[in-house]
Scaffold this active site. Structure first.
Site, PDB file in Angstrom:
ATOM      1  N   HIS A   1     -76.710   4.369   0.069  1.00 19.15           N
ATOM      2  CA  HIS A   1     -76.825   5.817   0.222  1.00 19.15           C
ATOM      3  C   HIS A   1     -77.417   6.471  -1.036  1.00 19.15           C
ATOM      4  O   HIS A   1     -77.587   7.685  -1.096  1.00 19.15           O
ATOM      5  CB  HIS A   1     -75.432   6.382   0.523  1.00 19.15           C
ATOM      6  CG  HIS A   1     -75.419   7.744   1.125  1.00 19.15           C
ATOM      7  ND1 HIS A   1     -74.785   8.816   0.545  1.00 19.15           N
ATOM      8  CD2 HIS A   1     -75.963   8.219   2.278  1.00 19.15           C
ATOM      9  CE1 HIS A   1     -74.921   9.881   1.290  1.00 19.15           C
ATOM     10  NE2 HIS A   1     -75.645   9.559   2.354  1.00 19.15           N
TER      11      HIS A   1
ATOM     12  N   LYS B   1     -79.843   7.907  -4.014  1.00 16.94           N
ATOM     13  CA  LYS B   1     -81.084   8.675  -3.971  1.00 16.94           C
ATOM     14  C   LYS B   1     -81.578   8.892  -5.396  1.00 16.94           C
ATOM     15  O   LYS B   1     -80.867   9.460  -6.225  1.00 16.94           O
ATOM     16  CB  LYS B   1     -80.857  10.018  -3.284  1.00 16.94           C
ATOM     17  CG  LYS B   1     -80.318   9.891  -1.849  1.00 16.94           C
ATOM     18  CD  LYS B   1     -79.656  11.175  -1.400  1.00 16.94           C
ATOM     19  CE  LYS B   1     -79.120  11.055   0.009  1.00 16.94           C
ATOM     20  NZ  LYS B   1     -78.011  10.127   0.141  1.00 16.94           N
TER      21      LYS B   1
ATOM     22  N   ASP C   1     -92.010   6.966 -14.925  1.00 12.44           N
ATOM     23  CA  ASP C   1     -92.237   6.439 -16.275  1.00 12.44           C
ATOM     24  C   ASP C   1     -90.950   6.287 -17.068  1.00 12.44           C
ATOM     25  O   ASP C   1     -90.962   6.265 -18.304  1.00 12.44           O
ATOM     26  CB  ASP C   1     -93.215   7.342 -17.049  1.00 12.44           C
ATOM     27  CG  ASP C   1     -94.662   7.162 -16.582  1.00 12.44           C
ATOM     28  OD1 ASP C   1     -94.932   6.154 -15.893  1.00 12.44           O
ATOM     29  OD2 ASP C   1     -95.497   8.018 -16.899  1.00 12.44           O
TER      30      ASP C   1
ATOM     31  N   HIS D   1     -75.505  20.150   2.830  1.00 12.03           N
ATOM     32  CA  HIS D   1     -75.726  18.733   2.544  1.00 12.03           C
ATOM     33  C   HIS D   1     -75.508  18.396   1.073  1.00 12.03           C
ATOM     34  O   HIS D   1     -75.534  17.227   0.690  1.00 12.03           O
ATOM     35  CB  HIS D   1     -77.151  18.331   2.958  1.00 12.03           C
ATOM     36  CG  HIS D   1     -77.351  16.853   3.071  1.00 12.03           C
ATOM     37  ND1 HIS D   1     -77.957  16.099   2.087  1.00 12.03           N
ATOM     38  CD2 HIS D   1     -77.014  15.980   4.050  1.00 12.03           C
ATOM     39  CE1 HIS D   1     -77.996  14.820   2.462  1.00 12.03           C
ATOM     40  NE2 HIS D   1     -77.432  14.734   3.647  1.00 12.03           N
TER      41      HIS D   1
ATOM     42  N   LYS E   1     -73.761  17.582  -2.496  1.00 17.46           N
ATOM     43  CA  LYS E   1     -72.554  16.851  -2.880  1.00 17.46           C
ATOM     44  C   LYS E   1     -72.290  17.147  -4.362  1.00 17.46           C
ATOM     45  O   LYS E   1     -72.878  16.542  -5.256  1.00 17.46           O
ATOM     46  CB  LYS E   1     -72.740  15.342  -2.689  1.00 17.46           C
ATOM     47  CG  LYS E   1     -73.131  14.934  -1.250  1.00 17.46           C
ATOM     48  CD  LYS E   1     -74.608  14.745  -1.118  1.00 17.46           C
ATOM     49  CE  LYS E   1     -75.062  14.022   0.129  1.00 17.46           C
ATOM     50  NZ  LYS E   1     -74.499  14.330   1.378  1.00 17.46           N
TER      51      LYS E   1
ATOM     52  N   ASP F   1     -63.065  22.622 -13.815  1.00 16.82           N
ATOM     53  CA  ASP F   1     -62.730  23.566 -14.887  1.00 16.82           C
ATOM     54  C   ASP F   1     -63.924  24.429 -15.290  1.00 16.82           C
ATOM     55  O   ASP F   1     -64.009  24.885 -16.444  1.00 16.82           O
ATOM     56  CB  ASP F   1     -62.187  22.814 -16.107  1.00 16.82           C
ATOM     57  CG  ASP F   1     -60.876  22.079 -15.804  1.00 16.82           C
ATOM     58  OD1 ASP F   1     -60.160  22.530 -14.892  1.00 16.82           O
ATOM     59  OD2 ASP F   1     -60.593  21.077 -16.472  1.00 16.82           O
TER      60      ASP F   1
END
Length: 499
Positions: free
Chosen positions: A153, A155, A160, A397, A399, A404
């Site tokens: 999952h 991404k 470079d 979508h 995450k 704090d």
């Protein structure tokens, strides 16, 4: 599964160590206090996040490493593949690592792209039968469920080894607000430079060189010569136009729209802060972490939440806390730590099965003091404060975990059982009050969400607005009977640890 003979095993390769001589390396160095530090820039705008990837591909001189769970063959995906081909033609080494579950729409393009010099395409944990669709791949692999149930999952887009984009976005129209109808995803990426990029690249190398990464030509038989495949790819690309710009930038996001222009100008502002990469070990793809959290992204993020002093703010499209998550929530509540959760409503979610798992916990969460908000797809579209959706609707979508108001976790991990046990994940834990405050200022609780509370009868209520404009609903909003029934049936049938 085909057998990989020693002759068919691809040679190991790694991220470049010296980036100082590249243009991107020099731009990154100017934005950093020193080489050992890390620095970041929020990418909440879909168009800017996409154009940043394109601009990095155009400026790369030595390497491009791309890792994605979903990579669609639509205009957004195909145009980016064209940019990767163009980079390879300039002498850039391109490594493209895609999970095989959703690859059916882009499979022909990936196969033909792999025919170009300096381009390698590998599929993670591939399906080897009935590859025509995701459904056929799954049905034909039921006897291999213990293997194919584990998916990558992660991404990442690294150029470079100097800059990297990471976060929640896959590659496809809906992930960049370009789907004409249906749902467009509200998401977040970050641009990173410095040591954190080298750590992210090291994680990419681990997956790239693992036994789970198969060259696409071993899975998808080409059936044509290299020259024919290149011509076919070029012919398809010749008719693909750049994806259109988004439908407008909300005024409060205007400062985040300039990053591609800053890259083109060779000077950009980043926020230098300490950071730690959290990456799941590759052996999670083999099932080694189903019952063992040690060393996983979920363990690292969970510990950070458990150590909160005043507040934990969770943004997760798919939220199934499980027994351990509820223990941490209750312990934090007893210590006076405020918990705020933003997730999808049943009307907004694209995964009703996972939402069914969440439904089992939300009343208890509200009862122990958690502030739970659910995104309204219609309100998000009408108000436009989270983006311009046109005829489509808004689906959460992103995450993100803010601790704090000073620490920020951003990555690919959902707070559900699948991310914890079966999918591999990638993220970065950032000690950055400025970034945390900027992100919190973007969140829109009042105008685009329902807040959950308990009524006098102890049952859930969905509340929108406040004061005299407050509207209280006693049923799941914006959703019909069939979708409610589907969620409840799925919740009863599917094991909790699958959700």
């Amino acid at each position: 599964m085909p057998t990989r003979t020693p002759e068919a095993m691809p040679p190991a390769s790694h991220a470049i160590a010296d980036t100082a001589a590249t243009l991107l390396g020099k731009i990154a160095a100017e934005a950093l206090p020193d080489r050992s530090s890390s620095a970041f820039r929020l990418l909440p705008l879909a168009a800017s996040a996409y154009e940043t990837r394109i601009e990095l591909a155009r400026q790369a001189e030595r390497t491009l490493d791309v890792q994605s769970f979903v990579f669609n063959g639509d205009r957004t995906g195909a145009y980016l593949l064209g940019a990767l081909r163009d980079a390879a033609a300039r002498g850039v080494r391109v490594r493209l690592l895609i999970d095989d579950l959703h690859s059916d729409s882009v499979e022909p393009l990936l196969s033909d792209l792999a025919a170009f010099d300096r381009v390698e395409v590998r599929l993670i944990n591939p399906f080897v039968r009935a590859r025509g669709s995701r459904a056929s791949k799954l049905i034909s692999s039921l006897d291999q469920l213990s293997r194919v149930n584990h998916r990558m999952h992660n991404k990442l887009f690294a150029a470079d080894n100097a800059f990297a984009v990471f976060g929640g976005r896959n590659i496809g129209d809906e992930y960049f607000m370009r789907a004409a109808r249906g749902g467009n995803f509200v998401d977040l990426d970050l641009l990173a430079a410095g040591q954190v990029v080298r750590d992210l690249s090291a994680s990419f190398d681990d997956y790239w060189n693992s036994e789970h990464a198969w060259p696409i030509d071993l899975i998808v038989r080409p059936g044509s010569t290299l020259a024919e495949r290149r011509l076919r790819f070029d012919a398809r690309q010749a008719v693909i136009q750049a994806p259109p710009p988004d439908l407008g930038v909300p005024a409060r996001f205007a400062q985040y729209a300039t990053l591609p222009d800053e890259l083109r100008a060779g000077r950009l502002r980043l926020v230098p802060v300490p950071a730690q990469v959290l990456a799941d070990p590759v052996d999670k793809l083999a099932g080694a972490r189903v019952a063992d959290r040690a060393g996983t992204v979920r363990a690292g993020a969970g510990q950070a939440m458990a150590n909160a002093h005043s507040e934990v703010f969770v943004v997760s499209p798919y939220f199934v806390p499980g027994e351990l998550g509820m223990q941490v929530t209750e312990q934090n509540s007893q210590r006076g730590v405020r918990l705020r959760l933003l997730t999808n409503s049943l009307a907004a979610t694209d995964e009703p099965a996972v939402h069914a798992g969440y439904m089992a916990y939300r009343k208890e969460m509200v009862s122990i003091g958690a502030e739970v908000y659910e995104l309204s797809p219609s309100l998000a579209r009408e108000r436009g404060r989270l983006g311009r959706f046109g005829e489509s609707t808004g689906v959460l979508h992103a995450k993100v975990i803010v601790i704090d108001q000073a620490r920020l976790f951003v990555g690919s991990m959902n707070l559900d059982g699948r991310s914890e046990r079966y999918n591999t994940e990638l993220g970065v834990l950032i000690d950055g009050p400025e970034l945390a405050r900027d992100f919190l200022s973007m969140m829109d609780f009042e105008s685009s969400t329902y807040r959950l509370r308990l009524g006098p009868d102890g049952e859930l209520r969905w509340v929108r607005g406040s004061g005299e404009a407050e509207i209280v609903l006693d049923q799941e909003p914006e959703v019909g009977v069939l979708r409610k029934l589907l969620a409840r049936v799925l919740g009863a049938l599917l094991p909790q640890n699958w959700l």
